[in-house]
Design an enzyme around this catalytic site. Structure first.
Site, PDB file in Angstrom:
ATOM      1  N   CYS A  61     -10.121  22.469  16.862  1.00  0.00           N
ATOM      2  CA  CYS A  61     -10.073  22.781  18.287  1.00  0.00           C
ATOM      3  C   CYS A  61      -9.645  21.581  19.107  1.00  0.00           C
ATOM      4  O   CYS A  61     -10.459  20.945  19.798  1.00  0.00           O
ATOM      5  CB  CYS A  61     -11.436  23.305  18.735  1.00  0.00           C
ATOM      6  SG  CYS A  61     -11.846  24.809  17.864  1.00  0.00           S
TER       7      CYS A  61
ATOM      8  N   GLY B 119       0.861  -1.185   0.000  1.00  0.00           N
ATOM      9  CA  GLY B 119       0.000   0.000   0.000  1.00  0.00           C
ATOM     10  C   GLY B 119       0.890   1.226   0.000  1.00  0.00           C
ATOM     11  O   GLY B 119       1.141   1.855  -1.027  1.00  0.00           O
TER      12      GLY B 119
HETATM   13  C1  LIG Z   1      -2.641  -2.475   5.500  1.00  0.00           C
HETATM   14  C2  LIG Z   1      -2.452  -3.767   4.824  1.00  0.00           C
HETATM   15  C3  LIG Z   1      -1.603  -3.865   3.710  1.00  0.00           C
HETATM   16  C4  LIG Z   1      -0.793  -2.701   3.199  1.00  0.00           C
HETATM   17  O1  LIG Z   1       0.191  -2.297   4.112  1.00  0.00           O
HETATM   18  P1  LIG Z   1       1.286  -1.194   3.698  1.00  0.00           P
HETATM   19  O2  LIG Z   1       2.108  -1.063   4.908  1.00  0.00           O
HETATM   20  O3  LIG Z   1       0.552   0.048   3.356  1.00  0.00           O
HETATM   21  O4  LIG Z   1       2.053  -1.738   2.542  1.00  0.00           O
HETATM   22  C5  LIG Z   1      -1.507  -5.085   3.084  1.00  0.00           C
HETATM   23  N1  LIG Z   1      -2.209  -6.166   3.516  1.00  0.00           N
HETATM   24  C6  LIG Z   1      -3.035  -6.103   4.580  1.00  0.00           C
HETATM   25  C7  LIG Z   1      -3.773  -7.302   4.995  1.00  0.00           C
HETATM   26  C8  LIG Z   1      -3.185  -4.915   5.266  1.00  0.00           C
HETATM   27  O5  LIG Z   1      -3.985  -4.858   6.332  1.00  0.00           O
END
Ligand SMILES: *Cc1c(COP(=O)(O)O)cnc(C)c1O
Length: 398
Positions: free
Chosen positions: A327, A259
């Protein structure tokens, strides 16, 4: 940035299409000829234009809700390249995923397997699934984003998992042919990921010896990016080559779910300075973006580099807290930071904001959410309009 901010207003998220695509290709190409699929973790940035860009490049998607599946389908993503992760899938979400024909589920409990099996039976389908195991390795990252330890809510403990695979044979509408794991996020060292892989590979061998056919292994996401000066992040290519080396010749399709490392560095949050203020000992720069736009500093004490949109060395620097209008004392974007000495009306950019930025935005303090812009080559376009006051009250009644 100046031209975009003048036309689109501030606060404004700006994403680089070229940046996102270059990271996707770095993943995809590092696998070479090895059977693999890269699934973008939608939760990091779920803007339709970003998803469409990645879908067109061939990416699959890792989703954690029915809402994310809806987005992927709207963006033209291929449901056959979608995996559904998460500890709390509801029956309507599982039904929606089955109807859409997703590739499979990463499951986190036996009760979830049973639910998917019965809902698949009702639709006359066979669902593919992997069990998410908890390899109990320390990701050495912030506790809120560490997921691979026994004390976390995620996955099934290593000691229990083989028995669960055994018992799962009774499910007639479930093909449990994979193993998945995801140990945490923002790992600046890939060794814990490799350690998790080694533990999972040993598990695969034990499962195969016990007669369970395992065809794919999903290593999750987690690769970190440099936020602070001095941070050194693992290279995507080197990491993938390292894991491919260990998996080759085992007859396993390798899957990853990045991600952050796909999108973080390709996004900025641009904000305008509203006021300067001093409280005796402290200097503040008050800007028009706040914790509701970018919560990472407040939530994880995260660091985002702060850059002046127009550099003017004559201005010098100042040590300040950069804060927003919300706030809450916890509403800050930077604390005690030496930044360019910006004045009211100047533009400031917060770097590395393409992941877990807009997706975590809220309407707290009844602040409309920011506009999102995608830059492609020399052109740019708004890919989500700034929310209006009417958007704020949609669905409400007196
Ligand atoms: C959040 C998540 C990802 C992505 O993680 P990154 O650190 O953003 O690469 C991949 N697989 C699962 C199951 C996740 O919960």
């Amino acid at each position: 940035m100046d031209a975009i901010a003048r036309r689109a207003g501030t606060p404004c998220y700006i994403y680089s299409a070229a940046g996102i695509l270059s990271r996707y290709r770095a993943y995809d190409e590092a696998f070479g000829a090895a059977p693999h699929q890269v699934f973008f973790a939608v939760k990091a940035n779920s803007n339709l234009a970003v998803l469409a860009l990645l879908a067109k490049a061939g990416a699959g998607f890792d989703i954690v809700s029915g809402g994310e599946l809806f987005r992927v389908l709207k963006a033209g993503g291929d449901p056959a390249k979608v995996v559904f992760s998460g500890v709390g899938k509801t029956a309507p979400e599982v039904e929606y995923a089955l109807e859409s024909g997703i590739r499979g589920f990463n499951c986190e409990s036996e009760a979830e397997l049973s639910l998917i099996d019965s809902l698949a039976a009702r639709q006359g389908k066979k669902a593919r699934a992997a069990l998410r195991v908890n390899p109990d390795v320390d990701a050495e990252t912030h506790p809120y984003i560490s997921t691979g330890l026994r004390e976390n809510k995620f996955g099934i403990a290593m000691e229990e998992v083989e028995a669960v695979y055994g018992r799962a044979r009774r499910f007639q509408n479930l093909i449990l042919d994979g193993v998945s794991c995801h140990i945490g996020s923002q790992l600046l060292n890939s060794s814990p990921l490799v350690e998790a892989l080694d533990r999972v590979l040993e598990l695969v061998e034990r499962l195969r010896a016990a007669g369970t056919a395992i065809g794919h292994l999903d290593l999750g996401g987690g690769l970190g990016v440099p936020y602070e000066p001095g941070d050194e992040a693992p290279s995507i290519g080197a990491y993938i080559e390292r894991i491919c080396e260990r998996v080759k010749d085992r007859g396993l399709e390798l899957m990853v779910e990045p991600g952050r490392s796909l999108v973080a560095e390709s996004g900025l949050l641009v904000t305008r300075v509203l006021y300067r203020k001093s409280n005796g000992t402290k200097e503040f720069i008050i800007v028009d973006a706040a914790m509701n736009d970018l919560v990472r500093p407040s939530l994880y004490e995260a660091y985002h580099e702060i850059l002046p949109v127009k550099r003017d060395p004559r201005r010098g620097t100042a040590k300040v807290d950069v804060v927003g209008p919300v706030c809450e004392s916890g509403d800050f974007l930077a604390l005690d930071r030496e930044v360019a000495n910006l004045l009211p009306g100047d533009l400031m950019a917060l770097a590395t904001a393409g992941a877990y930025g807009f997706v975590m935005a809220s309407n707290y303090n009844s602040r409309p959410r920011a506009v999102e812009v995608l830059v492609e080559g020399a052109s740019w376009r708004v890919v989500r309009t700034r929310e209006t006051l009417d958007d704020l009250i949609r669905g409400e009644s007196v």
